[in-house]
Design a protein around this motif. Structure first.
Motif, PDB file in Angstrom:
ATOM      1  N   ILE A  10       0.817  -1.210   0.000  1.00  0.00           N
ATOM      2  CA  ILE A  10       0.000   0.000   0.000  1.00  0.00           C
ATOM      3  C   ILE A  10       0.853   1.264   0.000  1.00  0.00           C
ATOM      4  N   ASP A  11       0.757   2.021  -1.072  1.00  0.00           N
ATOM      5  CA  ASP A  11       1.238   3.416  -1.165  1.00  0.00           C
ATOM      6  C   ASP A  11       2.714   3.612  -0.813  1.00  0.00           C
ATOM      7  N   MET A  12       3.567   2.695  -1.234  1.00  0.00           N
ATOM      8  CA  MET A  12       5.001   2.880  -1.014  1.00  0.00           C
ATOM      9  C   MET A  12       5.545   3.791  -2.119  1.00  0.00           C
ATOM     10  N   GLN A  13       5.176   5.046  -2.035  1.00  0.00           N
ATOM     11  CA  GLN A  13       5.430   6.026  -3.082  1.00  0.00           C
ATOM     12  C   GLN A  13       6.529   7.008  -2.669  1.00  0.00           C
ATOM     13  N   GLN A  14       6.939   7.824  -3.636  1.00  0.00           N
ATOM     14  CA  GLN A  14       8.015   8.787  -3.402  1.00  0.00           C
ATOM     15  C   GLN A  14       7.539  10.048  -2.684  1.00  0.00           C
ATOM     16  N   GLU A  15       6.258  10.153  -2.425  1.00  0.00           N
ATOM     17  CA  GLU A  15       5.704  11.311  -1.723  1.00  0.00           C
ATOM     18  C   GLU A  15       6.546  11.666  -0.504  1.00  0.00           C
ATOM     19  N   ASP A  16       6.952  12.926  -0.430  1.00  0.00           N
ATOM     20  CA  ASP A  16       7.834  13.359   0.659  1.00  0.00           C
ATOM     21  C   ASP A  16       7.242  14.515   1.461  1.00  0.00           C
ATOM     22  N   GLY A  17       5.931  14.581   1.487  1.00  0.00           N
ATOM     23  CA  GLY A  17       5.284  15.708   2.160  1.00  0.00           C
ATOM     24  C   GLY A  17       5.269  15.609   3.666  1.00  0.00           C
ATOM     25  N   PHE A  18       5.589  14.433   4.209  1.00  0.00           N
ATOM     26  CA  PHE A  18       5.602  14.273   5.657  1.00  0.00           C
ATOM     27  C   PHE A  18       6.583  13.162   6.014  1.00  0.00           C
ATOM     28  N   PRO A  19       7.234  13.276   7.170  1.00  0.00           N
ATOM     29  CA  PRO A  19       8.197  12.244   7.575  1.00  0.00           C
ATOM     30  C   PRO A  19       7.481  10.982   8.036  1.00  0.00           C
ATOM     31  N   LEU A  20       8.107   9.835   7.819  1.00  0.00           N
ATOM     32  CA  LEU A  20       7.546   8.559   8.238  1.00  0.00           C
ATOM     33  C   LEU A  20       8.516   7.875   9.199  1.00  0.00           C
ATOM     34  N   HIS A  21       7.989   7.401  10.306  1.00  0.00           N
ATOM     35  CA  HIS A  21       8.810   6.778  11.334  1.00  0.00           C
ATOM     36  C   HIS A  21       9.407   5.470  10.816  1.00  0.00           C
ATOM     37  N   GLY A  22      10.726   5.337  10.901  1.00  0.00           N
ATOM     38  CA  GLY A  22      11.388   4.081  10.554  1.00  0.00           C
ATOM     39  C   GLY A  22      11.169   3.639   9.121  1.00  0.00           C
ATOM     40  N   PHE A  23      11.084   4.593   8.198  1.00  0.00           N
ATOM     41  CA  PHE A  23      10.710   4.249   6.821  1.00  0.00           C
ATOM     42  C   PHE A  23      11.769   3.377   6.140  1.00  0.00           C
ATOM     43  N   ASP A  24      13.025   3.591   6.421  1.00  0.00           N
ATOM     44  CA  ASP A  24      14.068   2.756   5.817  1.00  0.00           C
ATOM     45  C   ASP A  24      13.878   1.290   6.196  1.00  0.00           C
ATOM     46  N   ARG A  25      13.523   1.047   7.442  1.00  0.00           N
ATOM     47  CA  ARG A  25      13.253  -0.329   7.879  1.00  0.00           C
ATOM     48  C   ARG A  25      12.075  -0.920   7.120  1.00  0.00           C
ATOM     49  N   VAL A  26      11.039  -0.126   6.911  1.00  0.00           N
ATOM     50  CA  VAL A  26       9.858  -0.599   6.194  1.00  0.00           C
ATOM     51  C   VAL A  26      10.205  -0.932   4.744  1.00  0.00           C
TER      52      VAL A  26
END
Length: 228
Positions: A10-26
């Motif tokens: 689901i929605d693993m997109q390049q959108e950078d409008g907000f930070p995501l916690h631990g996104f590199d791990r995801v």
């Protein structure tokens, strides 16, 4: 091809409008799941959240920029594309959606039924928005759900965990896994997971929130370090 289940990213997109916690791990965990799913012959479907560039099909209150364009997931921009490390391959499906749920005004349900899918493996973002809405709709439509907890995230760790607890409390057809444990399950090896057995199984008072999260993490075989 293994068609009793499908992997929905689901929605693993390049959108950078907000930070995501631990996104590199995801991203790392998602890549592992994609590789294993392809090896097992499990169909793979991606969603992309896309807002019409002119703002004509936005829900009420959606944030806009100074000229009336969506502030996030704007059609025609690189931000709506799947991140390169997880890019779809030939034979994968990409479902574009205008709302949080991947089932709303899309042909996802039809595709899944054509494939004979009865259970969805779900990962992606945001746990408390698009993942939550999609899993609730999947449950309503009669699908079982395997939710890979550490392959999902949100803007904060608290929001992510709050959504996991909601799903564990009220989606009776769900089984929650960590990535490592789900990969064991795919191989037919013994694994650890959390399959709710009663309503509101993780009920808690506000002051018990952190302890309840720890209880869920323990059920998934996750340490605190793996969550960070």
């Amino acid at each position: 091809m293994n068609t009793d289940r499908a992997f929905l990213v689901i929605d693993m997109q390049q959108e950078d409008g907000f930070p995501l916690h631990g996104f590199d791990r995801v991203i790392h965990n998602s890549a592992r799941l994609l590789d294993a799913s392809r090896h097992a012959g499990i169909p793979i479907l991606y969603t992309r959240h896309i807002n019409a560039a002119d703002g004509s099909d936005l829900p009420p209150g959606e944030p806009l920029d100074a000229v009336g364009r969506p502030l996030s997931y704007c059609a025609g921009t690189p931000q709506v594309e799947i991140i390169e490390h997880l890019a779809p391959r030939p034979g994968d499906w990409v479902i574009d959606k205008p709302r949080y749920s991947a089932f709303h005004r899309t042909d996802l349900d039809r595709k899944l039924r054509q494939l004979g899918v009865s259970r969805l493996v779900v990962s992606g973002v945001l746990t408390d928005a698009c993942v939550l809405a999609t899993v609730l709709d999947a449950f309503a439509l009669g699908y079982g759900v395997d939710l890979i907890a550490d392959a999902c995230t949100s803007t904060t760790e608290a929001a992510h965990n709050a959504a996991l607890l909601i799903l564990a409390n009220w989606v009776y057809a769900i089984e929650l896994f960590s990535t490592a444990q789900y990969l064991k399950a795919l191989e037919g090896a013994p694994c650890q997971s959390c399959r709710p057995t009663e309503p509101d199984q993780f009920a808690h008072s506000p002051e018990q929130f952190i302890a309840t999260i720890a209880r869920l993490q323990s059920a998934l075989g996750l340490s605190q370090r793996e969550q960070e």
